[in-house]
Design a protein around this motif. Structure first.
Motif, short mmCIF file in Angstrom:
data_model
loop_
_atom_site.label_atom_id
_atom_site.label_comp_id
_atom_site.label_asym_id
_atom_site.label_seq_id
_atom_site.Cartn_x
_atom_site.Cartn_y
_atom_site.Cartn_z
N GLN A 22 61.42 31.15 -30.07
CA GLN A 22 61.01 30.97 -28.91
C GLN A 22 61.46 31.97 -27.59
OE1 GLN A 22 64.01 27.82 -27.79
NE2 GLN A 22 63.05 27.62 -26.01
N ARG A 25 57.60 34.13 -27.42
CA ARG A 25 56.96 33.15 -26.53
C ARG A 25 57.41 33.59 -24.69
NH1 ARG A 25 56.54 28.23 -30.37
NH2 ARG A 25 54.95 29.08 -31.72
N GLN A 26 59.20 33.24 -24.78
CA GLN A 26 59.30 33.67 -23.29
C GLN A 26 58.74 34.75 -23.01
OE1 GLN A 26 63.53 32.15 -23.49
NE2 GLN A 26 62.94 30.39 -22.89
N GLU A 28 56.09 36.82 -24.08
CA GLU A 28 54.90 36.77 -24.33
C GLU A 28 54.74 36.35 -22.45
OE1 GLU A 28 53.39 34.91 -27.35
OE2 GLU A 28 53.96 36.64 -28.79
N ALA A 29 55.48 35.21 -22.28
CA ALA A 29 54.97 34.28 -21.09
C ALA A 29 55.26 35.27 -19.49
CB ALA A 29 55.70 33.08 -21.27
N LEU A 32 53.07 37.99 -19.13
CA LEU A 32 51.60 37.69 -18.40
C LEU A 32 52.02 36.88 -17.09
CD1 LEU A 32 48.83 36.44 -18.76
CD2 LEU A 32 50.51 34.52 -19.67
N GLN A 33 53.05 36.66 -17.23
CA GLN A 33 53.21 36.40 -14.97
C GLN A 33 53.84 37.59 -14.48
OE1 GLN A 33 56.84 34.17 -15.47
NE2 GLN A 33 55.93 32.74 -15.54
N GLN A 36 50.03 39.06 -14.33
CA GLN A 36 49.48 38.04 -13.16
C GLN A 36 50.26 38.04 -12.16
OE1 GLN A 36 49.90 34.27 -14.80
NE2 GLN A 36 48.59 34.01 -15.78
#
Length: 93
Positions: A22, A25-26, A28-29, A32-33, A36
């Motif tokens: 988890q 994944r956080q 990675e997120a 990505l944020q 962006q």
């Protein structure tokens, strides 16, 4: 009892592994944020530069229109006077 201890240890290991997954994944997120947001920031800067350029072009266009209007106010009477003079020269005989 020993089986319960082993089962508990196994469950705790699974919880730890799931938490690590988890967290990955956080991360990675979040990456990505951030990416962006950087794209959005660059687009906003580009839009601002385009807006500034558009305002500059509009201001320059208004200056050209003002000059053309003033020139027309001077040139039109001169052209009219020349047409009248030319007509007078042609038809005076």
């Amino acid at each position: 009892m020993e089986q319960d201890g082993a089962r508990i240890a196994q469950l705790l290991e699974q919880i730890r592994d799931n938490q690590a997954t988890q967290l990955a994944r956080q991360a990675e997120a979040l990456a990505l944020q951030k990416e962006q947001f950087e794209v959005f920031r660059r687009q906003a800067e580009r839009a601002e530069r385009l807006q500034d350029r558009a305002e500059e072009l509009q201001t320059r266009g208004m200056g050209i229109m003002t000059t053309a209007r003033r020139s027309l106010a001077v040139v039109l009477p001169i052209v009219f006077a020349l047409i009248v003079y030319l007509s007078w020269l042609l038809f005076r005989r």
